[in-house]
Scaffold this motif. Structure first.
Motif, mmCIF file in Angstrom:
data_model
loop_
_atom_site.group_PDB
_atom_site.id
_atom_site.type_symbol
_atom_site.label_atom_id
_atom_site.label_comp_id
_atom_site.label_asym_id
_atom_site.label_seq_id
_atom_site.Cartn_x
_atom_site.Cartn_y
_atom_site.Cartn_z
ATOM 1 N N GLU A 26 0.830 -1.210 0.000
ATOM 2 C CA GLU A 26 0.000 0.000 0.000
ATOM 3 C C GLU A 26 0.865 1.261 0.000
ATOM 4 O O GLU A 26 0.610 2.204 -0.761
ATOM 5 C CB GLU A 26 -0.934 -0.001 1.205
ATOM 6 C CG GLU A 26 -1.844 1.206 1.262
ATOM 7 C CD GLU A 26 -2.779 1.170 2.450
ATOM 8 O OE1 GLU A 26 -3.011 2.254 3.018
ATOM 9 O OE2 GLU A 26 -3.271 0.080 2.811
ATOM 10 N N ASP A 29 2.549 1.695 -3.361
ATOM 11 C CA ASP A 29 1.576 2.201 -4.332
ATOM 12 C C ASP A 29 1.349 3.702 -4.129
ATOM 13 O O ASP A 29 1.323 4.463 -5.098
ATOM 14 C CB ASP A 29 0.242 1.459 -4.210
ATOM 15 C CG ASP A 29 0.263 0.065 -4.793
ATOM 16 O OD1 ASP A 29 1.163 -0.239 -5.616
ATOM 17 O OD2 ASP A 29 -0.621 -0.729 -4.442
ATOM 18 N N THR A 30 1.185 4.113 -2.886
ATOM 19 C CA THR A 30 0.978 5.533 -2.588
ATOM 20 C C THR A 30 2.166 6.352 -3.053
ATOM 21 O O THR A 30 2.002 7.422 -3.663
ATOM 22 C CB THR A 30 0.743 5.732 -1.078
ATOM 23 O OG1 THR A 30 -0.450 5.029 -0.700
ATOM 24 C CG2 THR A 30 0.603 7.202 -0.718
ATOM 25 N N GLN A 33 2.101 6.660 -6.824
ATOM 26 C CA GLN A 33 1.035 7.563 -7.259
ATOM 27 C C GLN A 33 1.405 9.020 -7.004
ATOM 28 O O GLN A 33 1.131 9.900 -7.826
ATOM 29 C CB GLN A 33 -0.290 7.216 -6.562
ATOM 30 C CG GLN A 33 -0.829 5.852 -6.928
ATOM 31 C CD GLN A 33 -0.870 5.596 -8.422
ATOM 32 O OE1 GLN A 33 -1.435 6.379 -9.172
ATOM 33 N NE2 GLN A 33 -0.268 4.501 -8.857
ATOM 34 N N ALA A 55 9.384 1.140 -9.302
ATOM 35 C CA ALA A 55 7.933 1.012 -9.164
ATOM 36 C C ALA A 55 7.626 -0.468 -9.362
ATOM 37 O O ALA A 55 7.460 -0.923 -10.494
ATOM 38 C CB ALA A 55 7.219 1.881 -10.186
ATOM 39 N N TYR A 57 5.152 -2.597 -8.900
ATOM 40 C CA TYR A 57 3.880 -3.229 -9.241
ATOM 41 C C TYR A 57 3.309 -2.698 -10.547
ATOM 42 O O TYR A 57 3.187 -1.486 -10.748
ATOM 43 C CB TYR A 57 2.873 -3.044 -8.107
ATOM 44 C CG TYR A 57 3.374 -3.630 -6.814
ATOM 45 C CD1 TYR A 57 3.512 -5.004 -6.657
ATOM 46 C CD2 TYR A 57 3.761 -2.805 -5.762
ATOM 47 C CE1 TYR A 57 3.998 -5.546 -5.482
ATOM 48 C CE2 TYR A 57 4.245 -3.345 -4.582
ATOM 49 C CZ TYR A 57 4.365 -4.715 -4.441
ATOM 50 O OH TYR A 57 4.850 -5.243 -3.279
ATOM 51 N N SER A 60 0.295 -0.231 -10.373
ATOM 52 C CA SER A 60 0.659 1.134 -9.987
ATOM 53 C C SER A 60 1.200 1.904 -11.184
ATOM 54 O O SER A 60 0.836 3.065 -11.409
ATOM 55 C CB SER A 60 1.720 1.136 -8.883
ATOM 56 O OG SER A 60 1.207 0.619 -7.696
ATOM 57 N N ARG A 61 2.075 1.257 -11.941
ATOM 58 C CA ARG A 61 2.639 1.904 -13.129
ATOM 59 C C ARG A 61 1.544 2.198 -14.154
ATOM 60 O O ARG A 61 1.520 3.274 -14.763
ATOM 61 C CB ARG A 61 3.739 1.026 -13.750
ATOM 62 C CG ARG A 61 4.946 0.852 -12.849
ATOM 63 C CD ARG A 61 6.095 0.163 -13.557
ATOM 64 N NE ARG A 61 5.762 -1.122 -14.123
ATOM 65 C CZ ARG A 61 5.947 -2.301 -13.508
ATOM 66 N NH1 ARG A 61 6.475 -2.345 -12.301
ATOM 67 N NH2 ARG A 61 5.643 -3.432 -14.112
#
Length: 123
Positions: A26, A29-30, A33, A55, A57, A60-61
């Motif tokens: 999480e 990902d944050t 972003q 990055a 995941y 997420s990308r």
């Protein structure tokens, strides 16, 4: 050539923009972003943003790519496909050595996932 360029360094982003985030999925990902938001904001103002961060995941990308597309700003995914053995040899921060000694865990691509891009714009 007169291009306006900004480098969004991953360590600096973690220190200033993403302070307090850890390395859970999480939080990663944050962090991605947030970096993607800043990159898109810069791009929408004519600044080419270079974002040399890990990055890990794919989703997420992809979310960052979609944000750029929605805003009409260019986005190029570059995958620097360096084998983990080479990263370990270079180890400028000593992270691979610390992980090998059991002092840290959650190292991307070693004991934490890294989803390599299936079709980056440049490999």
């Amino acid at each position: 050539e007169g291009h306006r360029v900004e480098v969004l360094d991953g360590d600096e982003i973690r220190e200033f923009l993403s302070a307090g985030l850890g390395f859970s999925r999480e939080d990663r990902d944050t962090n991605v972003q947030r970096i993607g938001f800043v990159a898109e904001l810069l791009a929408s103002n004519g600044v080419k943003a270079l974002v040399p961060v890990i990055a890990p995941y794919a989703d997420s990308r992809e979310a960052v790519r979609k944000r750029h597309q929605a805003e009409g700003t260019a986005y190029l995914e570059v995958h620097v496909a360096t084998p983990v053995e080479v990263c370990s040899e270079r180890d400028v921060k000593g992270l691979y050595a610390q992980q090998a000694e059991g002092r840290i865990s959650g190292l991307t691509g070693v004991d934490d996932p890294y989803e390599a891009p299936a079709a980056p714009d440049l490999r």
